[in-house]
Design a protein around this motif. Sequence first.
Motif, PDB file in Angstrom:
ATOM      1  N   GLN A 150       6.130  25.506 -28.091  1.00 26.53           N
ATOM      2  CA  GLN A 150       6.799  24.150 -28.653  1.00 26.53           C
ATOM      3  C   GLN A 150       6.875  24.028 -30.311  1.00 26.53           C
ATOM      4  O   GLN A 150       7.958  23.560 -30.689  1.00 26.53           O
ATOM      5  CB  GLN A 150       5.945  23.200 -27.751  1.00 26.53           C
ATOM      6  CG  GLN A 150       6.133  23.337 -26.407  1.00 26.53           C
ATOM      7  CD  GLN A 150       5.186  22.224 -25.758  1.00 26.53           C
ATOM      8  OE1 GLN A 150       5.152  21.095 -26.217  1.00 26.53           O
ATOM      9  NE2 GLN A 150       4.677  22.476 -24.588  1.00 26.53           N
ATOM     10  N   ARG A 160      10.401  24.215 -33.325  1.00 22.97           N
ATOM     11  CA  ARG A 160      10.782  23.435 -34.133  1.00 22.97           C
ATOM     12  C   ARG A 160      10.773  24.188 -35.536  1.00 22.97           C
ATOM     13  O   ARG A 160      10.984  22.922 -36.541  1.00 22.97           O
ATOM     14  CB  ARG A 160       9.919  21.980 -34.256  1.00 22.97           C
ATOM     15  CG  ARG A 160       9.695  21.414 -32.795  1.00 22.97           C
ATOM     16  CD  ARG A 160       9.137  20.086 -32.927  1.00 22.97           C
ATOM     17  NE  ARG A 160       9.819  19.158 -33.448  1.00 22.97           N
ATOM     18  CZ  ARG A 160       9.430  17.905 -33.851  1.00 22.97           C
ATOM     19  NH1 ARG A 160       8.243  17.232 -33.333  1.00 22.97           N
ATOM     20  NH2 ARG A 160      10.051  17.028 -34.590  1.00 22.97           N
ATOM     21  N   THR A 161      10.325  25.225 -35.835  1.00 28.39           N
ATOM     22  CA  THR A 161      10.484  25.739 -37.213  1.00 28.39           C
ATOM     23  C   THR A 161      11.697  25.492 -37.965  1.00 28.39           C
ATOM     24  O   THR A 161      11.717  25.402 -39.211  1.00 28.39           O
ATOM     25  CB  THR A 161      10.128  27.331 -37.115  1.00 28.39           C
ATOM     26  OG1 THR A 161       9.078  27.428 -36.595  1.00 28.39           O
ATOM     27  CG2 THR A 161      10.375  28.032 -38.517  1.00 28.39           C
ATOM     28  N   GLU A 183      14.069  23.435 -37.707  1.00 27.86           N
ATOM     29  CA  GLU A 183      14.243  21.832 -37.749  1.00 27.86           C
ATOM     30  C   GLU A 183      13.375  21.408 -38.997  1.00 27.86           C
ATOM     31  O   GLU A 183      13.877  20.697 -40.077  1.00 27.86           O
ATOM     32  CB  GLU A 183      13.699  21.018 -36.438  1.00 27.86           C
ATOM     33  CG  GLU A 183      13.786  19.585 -36.494  1.00 27.86           C
ATOM     34  CD  GLU A 183      13.030  18.805 -35.603  1.00 27.86           C
ATOM     35  OE1 GLU A 183      12.931  17.587 -35.587  1.00 27.86           O
ATOM     36  OE2 GLU A 183      12.659  19.429 -34.439  1.00 27.86           O
ATOM     37  N   THR A 231       3.021  19.906 -35.484  1.00 29.85           N
ATOM     38  CA  THR A 231       3.949  20.430 -36.219  1.00 29.85           C
ATOM     39  C   THR A 231       3.531  20.286 -37.889  1.00 29.85           C
ATOM     40  O   THR A 231       4.268  20.881 -38.933  1.00 29.85           O
ATOM     41  CB  THR A 231       5.142  19.867 -36.103  1.00 29.85           C
ATOM     42  OG1 THR A 231       5.160  18.459 -36.290  1.00 29.85           O
ATOM     43  CG2 THR A 231       5.608  20.248 -34.748  1.00 29.85           C
ATOM     44  N   ASP A 262       9.022  12.228 -39.320  1.00 31.49           N
ATOM     45  CA  ASP A 262       8.635  12.727 -37.937  1.00 31.49           C
ATOM     46  C   ASP A 262       8.284  11.469 -37.274  1.00 31.49           C
ATOM     47  O   ASP A 262       8.011  11.492 -35.851  1.00 31.49           O
ATOM     48  CB  ASP A 262       7.793  13.726 -37.630  1.00 31.49           C
ATOM     49  CG  ASP A 262       8.099  14.389 -36.226  1.00 31.49           C
ATOM     50  OD1 ASP A 262       9.216  14.426 -35.872  1.00 31.49           O
ATOM     51  OD2 ASP A 262       7.123  14.840 -35.465  1.00 31.49           O
TER      52      ASP A 262
END
Length: 471
Positions: A267, A271-272, A274, A324, A366
């Motif tokens: 998961q 998101r790398t 983004e 993240t 975020d």
Amino acid sequence: MTARRTSVVTATLAAVLAATGCGVLPELVDRSPQADFQPGAAGIGDPYFPAYGNGGYDVAGYQLALRYDPAARQLDGTATITATATMDLSRFNLDLAGLDVASVDVDGRPAQHTRDDDELVVTPAAGLPDGSAFTVVVDYGGEPEPLVSRDFGEGGFQITDDGAIALGQPESASTWFPVNDHPSDKATFDLEITVPDGLAALSVGVPGETTSADGWTTWRWSESTPLASYLTTLVIGDYRVQTGTHAGRPMVTAVSADLPAGGPAEQAMARTGEIADYLETVFGPYPVDAYGGIVVSDDRIRYALETQSRPVYGDVFFDRGPETWVVAHELGHQWFGNSVSLRQWRDMWLNEGFATYAEWLWSEHDGAATADEMFDREYDRIDWTKPAGDPGPAGIFGQAVYKRGGMTVHALRRTVGDDAFFRLLRTWAGEYRGGNATTEQFVTVAERVTGQPLREFFDAWLYGDTAPTRP
């Protein structure tokens, strides 16, 4: 042999003429181009790690053709190194730890080679004039061994149950290929690695064609953006590999098959793109050839490293969920540390301070803690007696470098204002893109871009032993 005999005859005749008072004829003076050639230094001269790297040449590129047999723990390969002499060079060193060398050629001619601990000493058949390009081909092999340091633990080529992980900082590359192992000598990197069918062989850069024959599979990787040697990696084993594209560049992520499919690690890797896109809005254009990440499952790897275009993460970061912040940190390094690289290890805060700040910016973006909140939290608990700007060799991975470095970046933002601050970040990343830089150069650029005198500011925040006043 002919050149040596001519030199002896010339010197003898010149001595006779001088003794008889006849003088020395100009055409009889030894003007051999070898006369003033000197050995390259066995260290690049870094103030913290004088033995790291080597002097006398600058590498343009590494091309590696390797084969690794996990059952035999045997690595065999050929390294082709293109370089340019930076002095009249009679011999030079390459860093290579432990592995056996079968032969060395320089410009297609056999060269003498000896070992001096972890140094491969190469004497070409003819001297290499200052400014001349040359090519070195090294055939080598053996069972690789990791580097073990009192201050930095174990790194480099580490054997696993089904493969290997070659990873580490400040040095690691020398455990699996001959190299000028210092970040001031950046070079392109091309790798083809052959492993048993069923195993992945992952590295940095753009993926090439994968081919199989006789039970073996060859994987190919190419990084055309010059990188520091510690930013290479080789990860071999059972991995779930996802390939695609993002923003016109290849995207390759891989997660150890020992970790749950669709779990927190995957998961976070998803998101790398983004995260990289957000960082591009504040740091400027993404500076390397590809995107991605590799998550390994190995108790020895309890850190993450910003290996170029494809960071490697220990699975420990995802024990509590798809964190993240660590992805933002390692992607921040693609600008600060990878594209704009250290000239000396003393300036490590230029890498880690800005990568820490990338965490803080991403956190705020975020919807988590703001940069102000994270600054204030760290300000109240940091040990101000430890400098960020000159932490000592054993301190380059200390909290002062990371946290005090990040606080320095945020304090600079508060001091100069957002417009000037973000203009400075983009200017710094743009002007030194693909190169090496120092703290002094950053201070100079900061003063130019912001129009403010900042040397006292940086002295206090990077080197002082008491808490500076919060701006």
